[in-house]
Every structure is written in structure tokens, then in C-alpha cells.
Design a protein around this motif. Sequence first.
Motif, PDB file in Angstrom:
ATOM      1  N   UNK A   1      52.907   7.155  18.686  1.00  0.00           N
ATOM      2  CA  UNK A   1      53.045   6.346  19.883  1.00  0.00           C
ATOM      3  C   UNK A   1      54.026   6.949  20.874  1.00  0.00           C
ATOM      4  N   UNK A   2      55.138   7.534  20.432  1.00  0.00           N
ATOM      5  CA  UNK A   2      56.041   8.127  21.424  1.00  0.00           C
ATOM      6  C   UNK A   2      55.350   9.181  22.293  1.00  0.00           C
ATOM      7  N   UNK A   3      54.425   9.924  21.719  1.00  0.00           N
ATOM      8  CA  UNK A   3      53.711  10.922  22.520  1.00  0.00           C
ATOM      9  C   UNK A   3      52.793  10.262  23.545  1.00  0.00           C
ATOM     10  N   UNK A   4      52.211   9.129  23.189  1.00  0.00           N
ATOM     11  CA  UNK A   4      51.326   8.426  24.120  1.00  0.00           C
ATOM     12  C   UNK A   4      52.110   7.751  25.244  1.00  0.00           C
ATOM     13  N   UNK A   6      55.223   8.957  26.350  1.00  0.00           N
ATOM     14  CA  UNK A   6      56.187   9.883  26.937  1.00  0.00           C
ATOM     15  C   UNK A   6      55.994  10.004  28.451  1.00  0.00           C
ATOM     16  N   UNK A   7      57.060   9.793  29.204  1.00  0.00           N
ATOM     17  CA  UNK A   7      57.092   9.913  30.671  1.00  0.00           C
ATOM     18  C   UNK A   7      56.065   9.004  31.352  1.00  0.00           C
ATOM     19  N   UNK A   8      55.733   7.894  30.736  1.00  0.00           N
ATOM     20  CA  UNK A   8      54.717   6.987  31.279  1.00  0.00           C
ATOM     21  C   UNK A   8      55.091   6.430  32.641  1.00  0.00           C
ATOM     22  N   UNK A   9      56.369   6.320  32.927  1.00  0.00           N
ATOM     23  CA  UNK A   9      56.809   5.825  34.235  1.00  0.00           C
ATOM     24  C   UNK A   9      56.265   6.727  35.338  1.00  0.00           C
ATOM     25  N   UNK A  10      56.163   8.006  35.062  1.00  0.00           N
ATOM     26  CA  UNK A  10      55.706   8.975  36.058  1.00  0.00           C
ATOM     27  C   UNK A  10      54.186   9.008  36.168  1.00  0.00           C
ATOM     28  N   UNK A  11      53.500   9.032  35.038  1.00  0.00           N
ATOM     29  CA  UNK A  11      52.049   9.245  35.088  1.00  0.00           C
ATOM     30  C   UNK A  11      51.221   7.974  34.986  1.00  0.00           C
ATOM     31  N   UNK A  12      51.808   6.809  35.081  1.00  0.00           N
ATOM     32  CA  UNK A  12      51.064   5.566  34.902  1.00  0.00           C
ATOM     33  C   UNK A  12      49.975   5.337  35.944  1.00  0.00           C
ATOM     34  N   UNK A  13      49.968   6.053  37.028  1.00  0.00           N
ATOM     35  CA  UNK A  13      48.938   5.871  38.045  1.00  0.00           C
ATOM     36  C   UNK A  13      47.635   6.555  37.709  1.00  0.00           C
ATOM     37  N   UNK A  14      47.404   6.870  36.443  1.00  0.00           N
ATOM     38  CA  UNK A  14      46.181   7.562  36.053  1.00  0.00           C
ATOM     39  C   UNK A  14      44.960   6.651  36.236  1.00  0.00           C
ATOM     40  N   UNK A  15      43.792   7.258  36.140  1.00  0.00           N
ATOM     41  CA  UNK A  15      42.553   6.508  36.369  1.00  0.00           C
ATOM     42  C   UNK A  15      42.267   5.542  35.217  1.00  0.00           C
ATOM     43  N   UNK A  16      41.396   4.579  35.464  1.00  0.00           N
ATOM     44  CA  UNK A  16      41.032   3.583  34.456  1.00  0.00           C
ATOM     45  C   UNK A  16      40.374   4.247  33.251  1.00  0.00           C
ATOM     46  N   UNK A  17      39.566   5.273  33.474  1.00  0.00           N
ATOM     47  CA  UNK A  17      38.922   5.954  32.340  1.00  0.00           C
ATOM     48  C   UNK A  17      39.965   6.656  31.474  1.00  0.00           C
ATOM     49  N   UNK A  56      53.195  -1.760  27.681  1.00  0.00           N
ATOM     50  CA  UNK A  56      54.418  -0.991  27.484  1.00  0.00           C
ATOM     51  C   UNK A  56      54.788  -0.192  28.721  1.00  0.00           C
ATOM     52  N   UNK A  57      53.772   0.389  29.386  1.00  0.00           N
ATOM     53  CA  UNK A  57      54.047   1.154  30.616  1.00  0.00           C
ATOM     54  C   UNK A  57      54.569   0.242  31.704  1.00  0.00           C
ATOM     55  N   UNK A  58      53.995  -0.939  31.830  1.00  0.00           N
ATOM     56  CA  UNK A  58      54.450  -1.879  32.859  1.00  0.00           C
ATOM     57  C   UNK A  58      55.904  -2.282  32.601  1.00  0.00           C
TER      58      UNK A  58
END
Length: 135
Positions: A1-4, A6-17, A56-58
Amino acid sequence: RPLLEYAAVVWDGCSQSEVEKLEKVQLCAARIVTGLPNSLKKSLYLETGWQPLSDGRKLSKLTTLHKIHNSCVTNYFPTLEEMTLHTEPETLPRCSLYAFKKSFVPDTVHQWNSVSLDIRRETSVNKYKTLKSGL
């Protein structure tokens, strides 16, 4: 889970897919851990005690904004200095591109505005996370 996460604050704008692919990885891991079938998604989360990665990202983004607001971290976001993050709903930066709209500042400020005033005023990071995750 830590790898999933990691840095989610930065990349959370990824696409729905991409969000769905990440969630499938976590559900596959939960299935291996619990032995339950993939079709029991809700049971997988209950059995493991995990939350969906999007939740978790939110929480992570809102906690980061809370830390910036309470000067617990260095503020690298000059646009946040222009925004008053106290009691009034924040003015979102103008976003002409969807990619920018889903980036940290606009997306998190939008989420921040939906948090109750009592929680936004909390100065302790741990207390804030507890209050926010309990909603």
C-alpha cells in the motif's frame, strides 16, 4: 500500500481509468490477504480494515493543506498565500484546463471548502486527521 499511496498528493489528478487500475491492484492484494473473491468488494474492505485509495488520497491532500494553513510545513504554493484559509469559503484559481483543475491547489481548496468550519479551525494535525477521517 505505501507504494500505491506514495506522493499521492502530487499525482492525484490522474484519470478515472488510472484510478480504477490502482484500486484493482489494492483489491487484488486484499483478495490475496483475505482469501475472499473479488466480487465481494465491500467485504474485502471490511475484512482488511483498508479504505479505498481515493479516500486516502483525499485525506492526505486535505491534511497537507491543513499543515500549510497552520504553518507546519514550508508553503511552496504562492497562490495559497493569496487565499484566506480561515473561515470563509476559498476562491478557487481560474482553471481553463481540466489537468490544472485536478491539480493540488484547485482540487484541494475545493475539497477544503466542503469541510465544516469546526474541523477547518482545528490546529492540531492529528486531531484534524481524526476528525476528518471520521466523516
